[in-house]
Design a protein around this motif. Structure first.
Motif, PDB file in Angstrom:
ATOM      1  N   HIS A  83       0.860  -1.170   0.000  1.00 14.55           N
ATOM      2  CA  HIS A  83       0.000   0.000   0.000  1.00 14.55           C
ATOM      3  C   HIS A  83       0.904   1.230   0.000  1.00 14.55           C
ATOM      4  CE1 HIS A  83      -3.590   2.306   0.471  1.00 14.55           C
ATOM      5  NE2 HIS A  83      -3.065   2.942   1.501  1.00 14.55           N
ATOM      6  N   ILE A  84       0.837   1.994  -1.071  1.00 17.37           N
ATOM      7  CA  ILE A  84       1.697   3.170  -1.204  1.00 17.37           C
ATOM      8  C   ILE A  84       0.985   4.393  -0.646  1.00 17.37           C
ATOM      9  CG2 ILE A  84       2.780   4.742  -2.898  1.00 17.37           C
ATOM     10  CD1 ILE A  84       4.267   2.105  -2.622  1.00 17.37           C
ATOM     11  N   ILE A  85       1.685   5.126   0.220  1.00 16.06           N
ATOM     12  CA  ILE A  85       1.161   6.424   0.655  1.00 16.06           C
ATOM     13  C   ILE A  85       2.139   7.484   0.171  1.00 16.06           C
ATOM     14  CG2 ILE A  85       0.306   7.819   2.549  1.00 16.06           C
ATOM     15  CD1 ILE A  85       0.181   5.397   4.285  1.00 16.06           C
ATOM     16  N   ASP A  86       1.630   8.361  -0.652  1.00 14.03           N
ATOM     17  CA  ASP A  86       2.438   9.454  -1.158  1.00 14.03           C
ATOM     18  C   ASP A  86       2.044  10.701  -0.355  1.00 14.03           C
ATOM     19  OD1 ASP A  86       3.473  11.570  -2.509  1.00 14.03           O
ATOM     20  OD2 ASP A  86       2.917  10.875  -4.505  1.00 14.03           O
ATOM     21  N   PHE A  87       2.794  10.979   0.715  1.00 12.30           N
ATOM     22  CA  PHE A  87       2.451  12.118   1.567  1.00 12.30           C
ATOM     23  C   PHE A  87       2.663  13.441   0.838  1.00 12.30           C
ATOM     24  CE2 PHE A  87       3.237   8.936   4.999  1.00 12.30           C
ATOM     25  CZ  PHE A  87       2.015   9.054   5.653  1.00 12.30           C
ATOM     26  N   ASP A  88       3.561  13.430  -0.169  1.00 14.20           N
ATOM     27  CA  ASP A  88       3.815  14.682  -0.903  1.00 14.20           C
ATOM     28  C   ASP A  88       2.582  15.128  -1.680  1.00 14.20           C
ATOM     29  OD1 ASP A  88       6.549  14.701  -0.142  1.00 14.20           O
ATOM     30  OD2 ASP A  88       6.929  13.158  -1.646  1.00 14.20           O
ATOM     31  N   ASN A  89       1.872  14.148  -2.235  1.00 11.66           N
ATOM     32  CA  ASN A  89       0.727  14.483  -3.084  1.00 11.66           C
ATOM     33  C   ASN A  89      -0.606  14.107  -2.462  1.00 11.66           C
ATOM     34  OD1 ASN A  89       2.191  15.412  -5.486  1.00 11.66           O
ATOM     35  ND2 ASN A  89       2.937  13.305  -5.602  1.00 11.66           N
ATOM     36  N   GLN A  90      -0.571  13.588  -1.227  1.00 11.60           N
ATOM     37  CA  GLN A  90      -1.772  13.072  -0.564  1.00 11.60           C
ATOM     38  C   GLN A  90      -2.511  12.080  -1.450  1.00 11.60           C
ATOM     39  OE1 GLN A  90      -2.309  16.971  -0.094  1.00 11.60           O
ATOM     40  NE2 GLN A  90      -0.616  16.675   1.318  1.00 11.60           N
ATOM     41  N   LEU A  91      -1.745  11.110  -1.904  1.00 12.87           N
ATOM     42  CA  LEU A  91      -2.339  10.072  -2.756  1.00 12.87           C
ATOM     43  C   LEU A  91      -2.010   8.699  -2.179  1.00 12.87           C
ATOM     44  CD1 LEU A  91      -1.437  11.336  -6.344  1.00 12.87           C
ATOM     45  CD2 LEU A  91      -3.719  11.260  -5.335  1.00 12.87           C
ATOM     46  N   GLU A  92      -2.837   7.727  -2.509  1.00 12.16           N
ATOM     47  CA  GLU A  92      -2.595   6.358  -2.067  1.00 12.16           C
ATOM     48  C   GLU A  92      -2.888   5.391  -3.194  1.00 12.16           C
ATOM     49  OE1 GLU A  92      -4.317   5.277   1.801  1.00 12.16           O
ATOM     50  OE2 GLU A  92      -4.956   7.360   1.907  1.00 12.16           O
ATOM     51  N   GLY A  93      -2.326   4.207  -3.100  1.00 13.39           N
ATOM     52  CA  GLY A  93      -2.620   3.185  -4.103  1.00 13.39           C
ATOM     53  C   GLY A  93      -2.173   1.822  -3.621  1.00 13.39           C
ATOM     54  N   ASP A  94      -2.824   0.783  -4.137  1.00  9.21           N
ATOM     55  CA  ASP A  94      -2.444  -0.596  -3.817  1.00  9.21           C
ATOM     56  C   ASP A  94      -1.838  -1.246  -5.052  1.00  9.21           C
ATOM     57  OD1 ASP A  94      -3.169  -0.863  -1.178  1.00  9.21           O
ATOM     58  OD2 ASP A  94      -5.262  -1.308  -1.649  1.00  9.21           O
ATOM     59  N   TYR A  95      -0.733  -1.948  -4.865  1.00  9.77           N
ATOM     60  CA  TYR A  95      -0.064  -2.609  -5.985  1.00  9.77           C
ATOM     61  C   TYR A  95       0.221  -4.056  -5.600  1.00  9.77           C
ATOM     62  CZ  TYR A  95       0.333   2.153  -7.518  1.00  9.77           C
ATOM     63  OH  TYR A  95       0.015   3.435  -7.886  1.00  9.77           O
ATOM     64  N   PRO A  96      -0.060  -5.001  -6.500  1.00  5.49           N
ATOM     65  CA  PRO A  96       0.163  -6.404  -6.131  1.00  5.49           C
ATOM     66  C   PRO A  96       1.648  -6.714  -5.963  1.00  5.49           C
ATOM     67  CG  PRO A  96      -0.515  -6.217  -8.442  1.00  5.49           C
ATOM     68  CD  PRO A  96      -0.550  -4.835  -7.871  1.00  5.49           C
ATOM     69  N   ARG A  97       1.985  -7.445  -4.933  1.00  2.00           N
ATOM     70  CA  ARG A  97       3.370  -7.891  -4.707  1.00  2.00           C
ATOM     71  C   ARG A  97       3.320  -9.301  -4.139  1.00  2.00           C
ATOM     72  NH1 ARG A  97       4.279  -4.178  -7.220  1.00  2.00           N
ATOM     73  NH2 ARG A  97       5.689  -2.419  -6.963  1.00  2.00           N
ATOM     74  N   HIS A  98       4.104 -10.189  -4.719  1.00  2.00           N
ATOM     75  CA  HIS A  98       4.081 -11.570  -4.233  1.00  2.00           C
ATOM     76  C   HIS A  98       5.366 -11.866  -3.460  1.00  2.00           C
ATOM     77  CE1 HIS A  98       0.400 -12.150  -6.428  1.00  2.00           C
ATOM     78  NE2 HIS A  98       0.968 -11.508  -7.422  1.00  2.00           N
TER      79      HIS A  98
END
Ligand SMILES: Cc1cc2nc3c(=O)[nH]c(=O)nc-3n(C[C@H](O)[C@H](O)[C@H](O)COP(=O)(O)OP(=O)(O)OC[C@H]3O[C@@H](n4cnc5c(N)ncnc54)[C@H](O)[C@@H]3O)c2cc1C
Length: 373
Positions: A83-98
């Motif tokens: 789960h990525i939190i980009d505090f600089d841009n106030q954005l978030e996203g989920d990316y698959p990782r195994h």
């Protein structure tokens, strides 16, 4: 007198020792580490600061080498996304990782145990001097029984970031550019992700938070020039605590480690005459994610294969040829760095949702909540 002496028994060194001795039991091989890897007690078991995530590339390398991991190395939970939190841009996203979530210290001890008896092992032994001789190398080691001097025909630097061996033999190498701080907090929450965090007010690299059984491991890497790293680290910890709702009970312990992150254009040489570098000592680590176990396993395999020719000139040539794709991969990762680390480009990428997985609404905070953190 050794034929091959390996300095460092991390994943690169231990794996190399195992593979070399499997291929050729006539060579006298030695491996030295300042840690104690067979007995693990509070005082002797120094832990390498590491996220302990086995990437897909590392899993492929384990598959190539026919290695399996006992489940005793696993920690809870095993997750399938970052789960990525980009505090600089106030954005978030989920990316698959195994990734496999493991106990890094147990992983190192496991690899060390796989080294056959034919290899001479020196634990709790600190290499304090390395000199090139007319033929071969002289290595000075401080052990609990005093100072020992060894000579070896071929020398391997597998001593990780900021490699002491590399600094002794390659004077132009000034050491690792980054260092990390990692701290362990009590936490019984079993997150479905691990966190990757970008925040320019903290670092120009990135921070992470990984659940490991009953603890949350929070870490961040900083350029060596950063004078307020501990304050900035605390700032990040506070943000994680507020975001994940964890209660940061007293710190269990804090670890630190150097990280090689080549922003510069030159590559590590990988080999000079009968001196070889593997793993992070060779700068083989992702400059974007700090993922290095796959490179440690791969470079050690490639060097073991190159040694199979048993001819020093060919060994060097063959190894240098074999690591070309690794150099290329590292170069590509370096070119891609701005996409991850420049806030404006990262904003476009996260917003585009390229490679992201759809959000599961209940597990996500709103943009407003991220902003308030
Ligand atoms: C905070 C952090 C988090 C990371 N997280 C991940 C992750 O989740 N997944 C991943 O794939 N990679 C991760 N990495 C990178 C990974 O840890 C390294 O790339 C990997 O350990 C490199 O393996 P190595 O064998 O080359 O070196 P190391 O694992 O560093 O081993 C070097 C060995 O040399 C020994 N040594 C050093 N100097 C001497 C000396 N003078 N005398 C004797 N012995 C010596 C050390 O004790 C050590 O055992 C992380 C790195 C850091 C710093």
């Amino acid at each position: 007198m050794f034929d091959i002496l390996i300095i460092g028994a991390g994943p690169a060194g231990s794996n190399l020792a195992r593979l070399l001795s499997k291929q050729n039991n006539k060579m006298k091989i030695g491996i030295i580490d300042k840690r104690s890897l067979l007995q693990s007690t509070e005082t002797t078991n120094r832990t390498k600061a590491c996220g302990g995530l086995i990437s897909e590339d590392a899993q492929v390398e384990l598959a190539i080498q026919g290695l399996t991991l006992p489940t005793s190395l696993y920690v809870t939970p095993q997750f399938f996304k970052v789960h990525i939190i980009d505090f600089d841009n106030q954005l978030e996203g989920d990316y698959p990782r195994h990734y496999l979530n493991i106990d890094r210290s147990a992983f190192d001890r496991y690899l060390f145990k796989l080294i056959p008896e034919t290899v001479v092992k020196f634990e709790a032994s600190l290499v304090t001097e390395v000199k090139r001789l007319e033929k071969g190398y002289r290595v000075q080691v401080v052990t609990s029984n005093g100072i020992k001097i060894f000579e070896t025909k071929s020398l391997i630097a597998a001593d990780g970031a900021n490699s002491f061996t590399r600094r002794q033999l390659i004077k132009t190498y000034s050491g690792a550019d980054y260092f990390s701080i990692q701290a362990i907090y009590e936490s019984d929450q079993h997150f479905s992700h691990y966190l990757g965090m970008f925040d320019q007010s903290v670092t120009d690299y990135y921070g992470w938070a990984i659940q490991k059984d009953h603890t949350l491991q929070i870490g961040c890497a900083f350029p060596k020039s950063e004078k307020h790293a501990h304050l900035k680290f605390q700032l990040l910890v506070n943000k994680v605590a507020a975001y994940e709702g964890i209660n940061t009970k007293p710190l269990a312990f804090t670890e630190g480690a150097n990280i090689e992150r080549f922003n510069r254009t030159e590559f590590a040489p990988f080999s000079l005459k009968d001196f070889y570098l593997v793993g992070e000592a060779a700068g083989a680590i992702s400059p974007s994610s700090a993922e290095g176990i796959s490179f440690a396993l791969k470079t050690s395999r490639l060097l073991a294969e190159a040694f199979f020719l048993e001819d020093c000139v060919n060994t060097r040539r063959r190894y240098l040829r074999a690591v070309m794709p690794i150099k290329f991969k590292l170069l590509l990762k370096r070119i891609k760095l701005p996409a991850m680390f420049h806030p404006y480009i990262r904003r476009i990428i996260i917003k585009s949702r390229i490679t992201a997985i759809p959000p599961y609404t209940t597990s996500h905070r709103t943009k407003k909540q991220t902003k308030s953190v």
